[in-house]
Enzyme design. Structure first.
Site, mmCIF file in Angstrom:
data_model
loop_
_atom_site.group_PDB
_atom_site.id
_atom_site.type_symbol
_atom_site.label_atom_id
_atom_site.label_comp_id
_atom_site.label_asym_id
_atom_site.label_seq_id
_atom_site.Cartn_x
_atom_site.Cartn_y
_atom_site.Cartn_z
ATOM 1 N N HIS A 1 16.399 42.318 42.410
ATOM 2 C CA HIS A 1 16.831 43.210 41.340
ATOM 3 C C HIS A 1 18.030 42.627 40.586
ATOM 4 C CE1 HIS A 1 17.907 46.852 39.209
ATOM 5 N NE2 HIS A 1 16.860 47.486 39.718
ATOM 6 N N THR B 1 17.503 49.770 49.341
ATOM 7 C CA THR B 1 16.806 50.504 48.287
ATOM 8 C C THR B 1 15.997 51.612 48.932
ATOM 9 O OG1 THR B 1 15.183 50.392 46.508
ATOM 10 C CG2 THR B 1 14.876 48.871 48.315
ATOM 11 N N CYS C 1 13.806 53.084 38.601
ATOM 12 C CA CYS C 1 13.057 52.016 37.933
ATOM 13 C C CYS C 1 12.112 51.314 38.899
ATOM 14 C CB CYS C 1 14.014 51.016 37.289
ATOM 15 S SG CYS C 1 15.192 50.252 38.428
#
Length: 480
Positions: free
Chosen positions: A319, A350, A292
């Site tokens: 997030h 990430t 995403c």
């Protein structure tokens, strides 16, 4: 004087409502019968309400400085309805604006104007063949993908959700699966009717018959026994992320291609639609729709790199928590993720910054990244701190990205807001991969900081569907 003003205001609103009520049946029929999807400045009107249609027209003024009235777009929609168009997306807002205020303003013959603008699809045959789709896994992304496919149900629809595959169910499992599709704490109730067929182990939703298949491994499934053939299997489990693991789906009878809704490993192509969908070949049997966050940031980074050049940068994602985290403090193999997701901000890693290069190789080695998980259930933000190759200013960057959101090949990936009051919950259900918060942009010479919102569930699911559509060979032209 006040009474006269109120009467004029009411009359104006009444007119808009009446035109919207006349337009909606045509918009629905065009899609259901001919796969012609109507938009207004990139915003789909599929399953729209009267208010949705009025609001979509109001947004035109924000971008063009001119009010587009429904009575101005009505004759254009009416004329489109009388044409024989092949499947396509038609931006009614842009056609109407150009005819009344832009390049077509001196044109007096509406039909001649539309025949020119729609020449690519006018009097053309629909050459697309239907494709079966199977959702392997039915969690957050799986259920949103189901909603997106069901909303497009109709005789002209070529992408057909035929089944979902979940692990062996206990008593009451089918009804619970249906209930989770019917009601969602974040995205609200399902728009339509859902019933359960216990005898045939299926869910019926808005005319779609969706077989529920219970299996613990792809090798246990024979799709052909349910009338499913040449299916695209969308793996939402994340259990397998390399070619060897995902190839297990292709051993099941009736399965032809696989798409992973997570970053792929090894030589698997990671597709961010709008950026590298041209890499999809008819011979590809396994693809990844990336993550995403990668889908949110790559289109914006590509646009900026093409205009200004990016020498280096850091991506910090704020997030929403995910199902991978613990609700309360408990053991977790990852650092910090064991702490209660609903109570803490959690620093974690990430791979999105590095993953950008898989879709857009020009930024390979130029970006670093980190993430903070926060106690919200959905909608995240990426903060892009970039060093550009040339000096610029806030107004130039914002104007460039606003135009990219409207007129470029990235119009379905990048959205734009000029609001100074917008917060995360306002963006639940956003169909674009990202939304630039223009009022938060900071620029000093060649250093730029951009704040990019994204619905990490729904916006990402829309991106996945675009990849599925291309893999199925069902892409249609967008006009103009």
């Amino acid at each position: 004087m006040n009474q006269q003003y109120e009467q004029e205001l009411q009359s104006s609103w009444q007119e808009r409502q009446e035109y919207a009520e006349r337009m909606l049946p045509i918009i629905g029929k065009l899609y259901r019968n001919h796969a012609v999807e109507i938009l207004v400045y990139g915003r789909t009107l599929l399953n729209a309400s009267v208010i949705d249609l009025i609001k979509a027209h109001r947004t035109v003024r924000l971008f063009e400085g001119v009010k587009l009235r429904l009575r101005e777009s009505w004759p254009i929609l009416e004329a489109i309805n009388n044409m024989q168009l092949a499947p396509c997306q038609v931006d009614l807002g842009r056609l109407a604006y150009e005819f009344h205020y832009g390049k077509g303003k001196d044109e007096t013959d509406l039909h001649a104007y539309l025949e020119t603008e729609l020449s690519k699809v006018n009097n053309k045959e629909d050459e697309h063949e239907p494709r079966d789709v199977v959702l392997y896994g039915f969690g957050r992304i799986g259920r949103l993908l189901a909603r997106l496919m069901i909303e497009r149900q109709g005789k002209a629809n070529k992408l057909r959700l035929k089944a979902i595959v979940v692990r062996g169910g206990k008593e009451g499992d089918l009804e619970k699966r249906a209930s989770l599709l019917r009601r969602d704490s974040v995205h609200g109730p399902f728009n339509g009717s859902i019933t359960v067929d216990e005898e045939r182990k299926a869910i019926k939703a808005n005319g779609s018959f969706i077989q529920v298949i219970y299996a613990n491994h792809p090798s246990e499934v024979d799709y052909t026994q349910y009338g499913i053939k040449n299916a695209i299997v969308v793996d939402n489990t994340g259990m397998w992320r390399d070619r060897d693991g995902l190839s297990q789906h292709l051993q099941a009878k009736g399965a032809e291609k696989v798409i992973l809704t997570a970053p792929g490993k090894g030589d698997i192509k990671n597709i961010v639609h709008g950026v590298n969908q041209a890499d999809i070949k008819s011979s590809d049997t396994i693809l990844s729709a990336a993550s995403c966050t990668t889908n949110a940031i790559t289109p914006v980074l590509k646009a900026l790199d093409e205009e200004y050049g990016i020498s280096s940068g850091h991506v910090e994602t704020v997030h929403s928590f995910t199902n991978d985290q613990n609700l309360i403090d408990n053991f977790h193999k990852a650092e910090r993720r064991g702490r209660a997701a609903s109570l803490n901000m959690v620093i974690t890693e990430t791979g999105a910054a590095q993953a950008v290069a898989k879709a857009y190789p020009k930024l390979d080695g130029k970006l670093t990244g980190n993430a903070i998980r926060v106690p919200t259930p959905n909608v995240s933000m990426a903060i892009l701190n970039l060093h550009l190759n040339s000096d610029t200013d806030k107004e130039c960057i914002n104007t460039y990205l606003r135009n990219a959101s409207l007129f470029s090949e990235l119009q379905h990936q990048i959205d734009y807001t000029a609001s100074t009051e917008i917060v995360s919950t306002d963006l639940v259900g956003t169909r674009a991969a990202s939304v630039l918060d223009s009022q938060a942009t900071i620029v000093a010479g060649n250093r730029a900081t951009l704040y990019v919102w994204y619905d990490n569930e729904f916006g990402y699911s829309c991106q996945v569907m675009r990849v599925v559509t291309d893999m199925a060979g069902l892409s249609v032209p967008s006009i103009p």
